[in-house]
Scaffold this motif. Structure first.
Motif, PDB file in Angstrom:
ATOM      1  N   PRO A 251      53.393  -6.729 -21.788  1.00  0.00           N
ATOM      2  CA  PRO A 251      52.686  -6.647 -20.560  1.00  0.00           C
ATOM      3  C   PRO A 251      52.626  -4.956 -20.086  1.00  0.00           C
ATOM      4  N   LEU A 252      53.952  -4.300 -20.244  1.00  0.00           N
ATOM      5  CA  LEU A 252      53.715  -2.869 -19.725  1.00  0.00           C
ATOM      6  C   LEU A 252      53.091  -1.968 -20.729  1.00  0.00           C
ATOM      7  N   TYR A 253      53.135  -2.327 -22.179  1.00  0.00           N
ATOM      8  CA  TYR A 253      52.628  -1.712 -23.285  1.00  0.00           C
ATOM      9  C   TYR A 253      51.101  -1.886 -22.956  1.00  0.00           C
ATOM     10  N   SER A 254      50.483  -3.102 -22.709  1.00  0.00           N
ATOM     11  CA  SER A 254      49.037  -2.880 -22.530  1.00  0.00           C
ATOM     12  C   SER A 254      48.667  -2.050 -21.393  1.00  0.00           C
ATOM     13  N   ALA A 255      49.620  -2.305 -20.270  1.00  0.00           N
ATOM     14  CA  ALA A 255      49.389  -1.403 -19.145  1.00  0.00           C
ATOM     15  C   ALA A 255      49.182   0.125 -19.212  1.00  0.00           C
ATOM     16  N   ILE A 256      50.065   0.469 -20.001  1.00  0.00           N
ATOM     17  CA  ILE A 256      50.303   1.895 -20.379  1.00  0.00           C
ATOM     18  C   ILE A 256      49.016   2.274 -21.271  1.00  0.00           C
ATOM     19  N   ASN A 257      48.680   1.535 -22.262  1.00  0.00           N
ATOM     20  CA  ASN A 257      47.519   1.888 -23.097  1.00  0.00           C
ATOM     21  C   ASN A 257      46.234   1.954 -22.149  1.00  0.00           C
ATOM     22  N   LYS A 258      46.096   1.286 -21.023  1.00  0.00           N
ATOM     23  CA  LYS A 258      44.917   1.325 -20.264  1.00  0.00           C
ATOM     24  C   LYS A 258      45.129   2.351 -19.222  1.00  0.00           C
ATOM     25  N   ALA A 259      46.008   2.620 -18.757  1.00  0.00           N
ATOM     26  CA  ALA A 259      46.211   3.348 -17.290  1.00  0.00           C
ATOM     27  C   ALA A 259      45.658   4.721 -17.542  1.00  0.00           C
ATOM     28  N   PHE A 260      46.042   5.482 -18.582  1.00  0.00           N
ATOM     29  CA  PHE A 260      45.702   6.935 -18.503  1.00  0.00           C
ATOM     30  C   PHE A 260      44.422   7.096 -18.891  1.00  0.00           C
ATOM     31  N   ASN A 261      43.538   5.990 -19.542  1.00  0.00           N
ATOM     32  CA  ASN A 261      42.096   5.990 -19.991  1.00  0.00           C
ATOM     33  C   ASN A 261      41.363   5.896 -18.766  1.00  0.00           C
ATOM     34  N   GLU A 262      41.628   5.463 -17.614  1.00  0.00           N
ATOM     35  CA  GLU A 262      40.754   4.628 -16.597  1.00  0.00           C
ATOM     36  C   GLU A 262      40.763   5.493 -15.234  1.00  0.00           C
ATOM     37  N   LYS A 263      39.669   5.290 -14.680  1.00  0.00           N
ATOM     38  CA  LYS A 263      39.433   6.043 -13.408  1.00  0.00           C
ATOM     39  C   LYS A 263      40.348   4.744 -12.366  1.00  0.00           C
ATOM     40  N   GLU A 264      40.727   5.380 -11.131  1.00  0.00           N
ATOM     41  CA  GLU A 264      41.722   4.810 -10.246  1.00  0.00           C
ATOM     42  C   GLU A 264      40.960   3.705  -9.830  1.00  0.00           C
ATOM     43  N   GLY A 265      41.493   2.543  -9.393  1.00  0.00           N
ATOM     44  CA  GLY A 265      40.953   1.253  -8.864  1.00  0.00           C
ATOM     45  C   GLY A 265      42.156   0.434  -8.226  1.00  0.00           C
ATOM     46  N   TRP A 266      41.566  -0.417  -7.556  1.00  0.00           N
ATOM     47  CA  TRP A 266      42.787  -1.220  -6.830  1.00  0.00           C
ATOM     48  C   TRP A 266      43.921  -1.876  -7.918  1.00  0.00           C
ATOM     49  N   THR A 267      43.074  -2.229  -8.923  1.00  0.00           N
ATOM     50  CA  THR A 267      44.129  -2.693  -9.883  1.00  0.00           C
ATOM     51  C   THR A 267      44.136  -1.897 -11.143  1.00  0.00           C
ATOM     52  N   GLU A 268      43.184  -0.769 -11.274  1.00  0.00           N
ATOM     53  CA  GLU A 268      43.264  -0.240 -12.497  1.00  0.00           C
ATOM     54  C   GLU A 268      43.767   1.362 -12.476  1.00  0.00           C
ATOM     55  N   GLY A 269      44.025   2.144 -13.690  1.00  0.00           N
ATOM     56  CA  GLY A 269      44.704   3.331 -13.421  1.00  0.00           C
ATOM     57  C   GLY A 269      45.956   3.065 -13.263  1.00  0.00           C
ATOM     58  N   MET A 270      46.613   4.082 -12.422  1.00  0.00           N
ATOM     59  CA  MET A 270      48.020   4.082 -12.301  1.00  0.00           C
ATOM     60  C   MET A 270      48.533   2.662 -11.713  1.00  0.00           C
ATOM     61  N   ALA A 271      47.606   1.848 -11.026  1.00  0.00           N
ATOM     62  CA  ALA A 271      47.903   0.631 -10.400  1.00  0.00           C
ATOM     63  C   ALA A 271      48.370  -0.255 -11.287  1.00  0.00           C
ATOM     64  N   ARG A 272      47.833  -0.386 -12.682  1.00  0.00           N
ATOM     65  CA  ARG A 272      48.458  -1.024 -13.688  1.00  0.00           C
ATOM     66  C   ARG A 272      49.758  -1.062 -14.019  1.00  0.00           C
ATOM     67  N   LEU A 273      50.316   0.250 -14.028  1.00  0.00           N
ATOM     68  CA  LEU A 273      51.919   0.186 -14.276  1.00  0.00           C
ATOM     69  C   LEU A 273      52.476  -0.446 -12.999  1.00  0.00           C
ATOM     70  N   TYR A 274      51.914   0.161 -11.762  1.00  0.00           N
ATOM     71  CA  TYR A 274      52.626  -0.329 -10.845  1.00  0.00           C
ATOM     72  C   TYR A 274      52.618  -1.810 -10.599  1.00  0.00           C
ATOM     73  N   TYR A 275      51.629  -2.454 -10.910  1.00  0.00           N
ATOM     74  CA  TYR A 275      51.672  -3.879 -10.785  1.00  0.00           C
ATOM     75  C   TYR A 275      52.358  -4.726 -11.986  1.00  0.00           C
ATOM     76  N   VAL A 276      52.785  -4.099 -12.811  1.00  0.00           N
ATOM     77  CA  VAL A 276      53.428  -4.850 -14.218  1.00  0.00           C
ATOM     78  C   VAL A 276      54.891  -4.764 -13.555  1.00  0.00           C
ATOM     79  N   LEU A 277      55.243  -3.466 -13.143  1.00  0.00           N
ATOM     80  CA  LEU A 277      56.661  -3.277 -12.770  1.00  0.00           C
ATOM     81  C   LEU A 277      56.773  -4.066 -11.209  1.00  0.00           C
ATOM     82  N   ALA A 278      55.932  -4.129 -10.692  1.00  0.00           N
ATOM     83  CA  ALA A 278      56.043  -5.200  -9.355  1.00  0.00           C
ATOM     84  C   ALA A 278      56.357  -6.423  -9.436  1.00  0.00           C
TER      85      ALA A 278
END
Ligand code: CA
Length: 623
Positions: free
Chosen positions: A399-426
């Protein structure tokens, strides 16, 4: 008329004799294999089950005469070419050699000299691995050809062919031994190698996951004793060794697939049935029986037979095989392939038996699932697995692997970008021990990290800074340090390319700074710097993690321990540098006056406002 009948009877008799002679009338008993080939005195578990293979061996009467060793039971199975010997090696059995005698009608027909060795007494072995380690994953056939003489072996049909992405390229154990200093110098403390056991398949054998002999290193990679030398070399260079093992399936060229001990040694279907690869069906309370059945019992591929681990003889065979390699070679850990696919009760028995012998060991199971609960189910002492306990300490954090591979390519959103990392660790509350997860940005089955990060060095640096400071055990795939690229959609050969400089006539040698491009050196140095710093940071290996909701594309988290706090800032904005007001982070920062960014090696005197460059990471030791 009478003569004709006689003739017919005679012909029938001859045919009968020719057909069944090997079963009923022959005295031909031969011994081909005893596995494990040898064992050790003084193991915790006194029970040992030997698989004996040879023509008509079940006709033999077996005897053993050695102090402290008792032949408890001789198990005959469906196939007369097998015996399974239940042996008890009591605590007072001394190292030495005893004879296993095979007799027929009181006449000795075969003898096997069985060795009980003294246990491995080296002090730097079987140490386990944990979050204080950083693991370098490499594919032996693709790393370095240290011995061109073993590229092709007689009677092994898959020959060396570097032009074929799916062919064997000639990398080997000697090549790895020659480069343990390279791996150590890069800052790693452990090596995981894809399987080195024999894969004597007609083609596509280089990856190692179609094992045809569980007790033998593939000759094209080296010998069993070369493997022991490799483990010793790694230990001398402060590198732990993690052996890749496969209990789910084996290559169809294995002797025990060609001559099955019993029908249910493997799963068999009326026609070829492939696994559906939907691992969550095993734990889904709504899953249909057929989906569960096909998931665990279907074959991984046409050339990989699916083991039936419910068969107790097979279960013992596999468990003893793994213990044999731990004791024989001194490895520190195991990476278990396709963990949710084999029978889960047998897998729990396996982990328990390994840890009973090696309490300091560690095992990571490949749990290739997309959602946290699907993974968390499999960790030792899981809170969400009902009465089942896998006893498996470590998992691969997909799950964290998938988040890393999307997070840095995305514009920020409620669950996109850095929020992907945040919500997997949460979701870490679902894991009994999140710090024992293997974290990674790529591996031998996945797109190369540099490719999935759009070949952007800034994104690469951010991903690496995150990987090496987040909770868990970081694993980096060979070549990531020199920005090797490739997509799995091109074919697996493209994500497992040869390391440049690993072959005699290679035009570039990326093992040296001179042979690397400026960009490659930038990546290499960046990684080496963080890895080297990380080595002795208890704050990273066992510190707590506290993170703050990403705001304006900036994700901030802290790692902290009694006497130390490290602040990590990831600024995912493409456009402008940030002047980060740190008031919101006071609960973690209030005791500190200044900081030191271990990436830029710059002192930070004003912690109230920290300047963070666009698309960059900072790792700040607070002072
Ligand atoms: Ca070679």
């Amino acid at each position: 008329m009478k003569n004709k009948t006689h003739l017919r009877t005679l012909i029938f008799l001859i045919i009968f004799l020719l057909t069944f002679s090997h079963l009923s009338f022959s005295n031909n008993i031969s011994l081909e294999r005893v596995e494990p080939m040898f064992w050790w005195a003084g193991m915790q578990n006194p029970d040992l089950q030997l698989l004996v293979h040879g023509e008509n061996i079940s006709q033999a009467e077996v005897s053993i005469n050695y102090e402290g060793v008792k032949l408890k039971k001789v198990n005959k199975v469906e196939n007369p070419n097998y015996l399974f010997l239940d042996i008890v090696v009591s605590k007072n059995a001394k190292p030495g050699i005893f004879e296993i005698k095979f007799k027929k009608n009181n006449k000795l027909v075969e003898t096997y000299k069985y060795e009980l060795r003294e246990r491995n007494t080296k002090t730097d072995i079987n140490k386990g691995f944990d979050a204080s380690d950083a693991i370098y994953l490499l594919m032996p056939d693709r790393f370095f050809n240290g011995n061109p003489a073993n590229d092709n072996i007689k009677l092994m049909p898959d020959k060396s062919d570097r032009k074929n992405p799916d062919g064997r390229h000639g990398g080997d154990i000697q090549g790895i031994i020659n480069h343990v200093d390279y791996i150590e110098n890069l800052g790693f403390t452990a090596v995981w190698m894809n399987p080195l056991l024999e894969n004597n398949m007609p083609k596509y054998s280089y990856h190692g996951y179609a094992i045809s002999d569980f007790y033998k290193i593939d000759k094209r990679l080296g010998t069993n004793s070369d493997y022991v030398n490799l483990v010793d070399s790694c230990h001398k260079h402060n590198l732990k060794v993690i052996m890749d093992m496969v209990f789910n399936h084996c290559g169809i060229e294995s002797y025990f697939i060609k001559d099955l001990p019993m029908k249910d040694w493997i799963h068999q279907f009326p026609e070829f049935t492939r696994s559906n690869f939907h691992a969550p069906t095993v734990i889904d309370t709504h899953a249909s029986d057929i989906d569960k059945d096909v998931m665990t019992n279907g074959w991984f591929d046409t050339n990989m037979a699916d083991f039936n681990q419910k068969n107790k003889f097979l279960a013992n065979y596999l468990i003893q095989n793994s213990i044999w390699w731990i004791e024989y070679s001194g490895i520190d850990g195991i990476r278990m392939d396709t963990y949710p696919y084999p029978d889960k009760d047998m897998m729990a028995e396996w982990t328990m038996r390994v840890f009973a012998e090696y309490p300091n060991f560690n095992i990571v199971g490949e749990t290739w699932v997309q959602k946290v609960p699907f993974a968390a189910y499999w960790q030792k002492d899981s809170k969400i697995s009902g009465n089942y306990n896998s006893m498996l300490p470590s998992l691969t954090d997909f799950p964290l692997y998938s988040a890393i591979n999307k997070a840095f390519n995305e514009k920020e959103g409620w669950t996109e970008g850095m929020a992907r990392l945040y919500y997997v660790l949460a979701q870490d509350f679902l894991y009994p021990n999140p710090n024992n997860l293997l974290v990674f940005v790529d591996n031998h089955d996945l797109d190369r990290a540099f490719s999935s990060l759009n070949k952007d060095i800034k994104k690469y640096k951010m991903a690496m800074a995150f990987l090496l400071t987040v909770r868990g055990i970081p694993q980096i795939y060979y070549g990531t340090e020199i920005l090797m690229d490739g997509l799995s959609s091109q074919g697996h050969g493209f994500i497992r390319k040869d390391f440049p400089g690993g072959w005699k006539n290679d035009k570039v040698n990326a093992f040296t700074a001179k042979g690397r491009s400026a960009l490659q050196n930038e990546a290499f140095d960046y990684l080496q710097n963080i890895l080297t710093w990380r080595k002795n940071q208890a704050v990273i290996s066992r510190g707590e993690l506290k993170h703050f909701i990403p705001e304006d594309g900036v994700y901030v988290y802290f790692r902290y321990i009694e006497n130390k706090t490290v602040m990590i800032i990831l600024n995912n904005n493409e456009e402008a540098d940030k002047d980060l007001n740190t008031k919101r982070f006071a609960e973690c920062m209030k005791d500190y006056k200044s900081g030191f960014d271990i990436i830029s090696h710059k002192q930070i005197d004003n912690l109230k406002n920290i300047k963070v460059a666009a698309k960059s990471a900072m790792i700040i030791e607070l002072k």
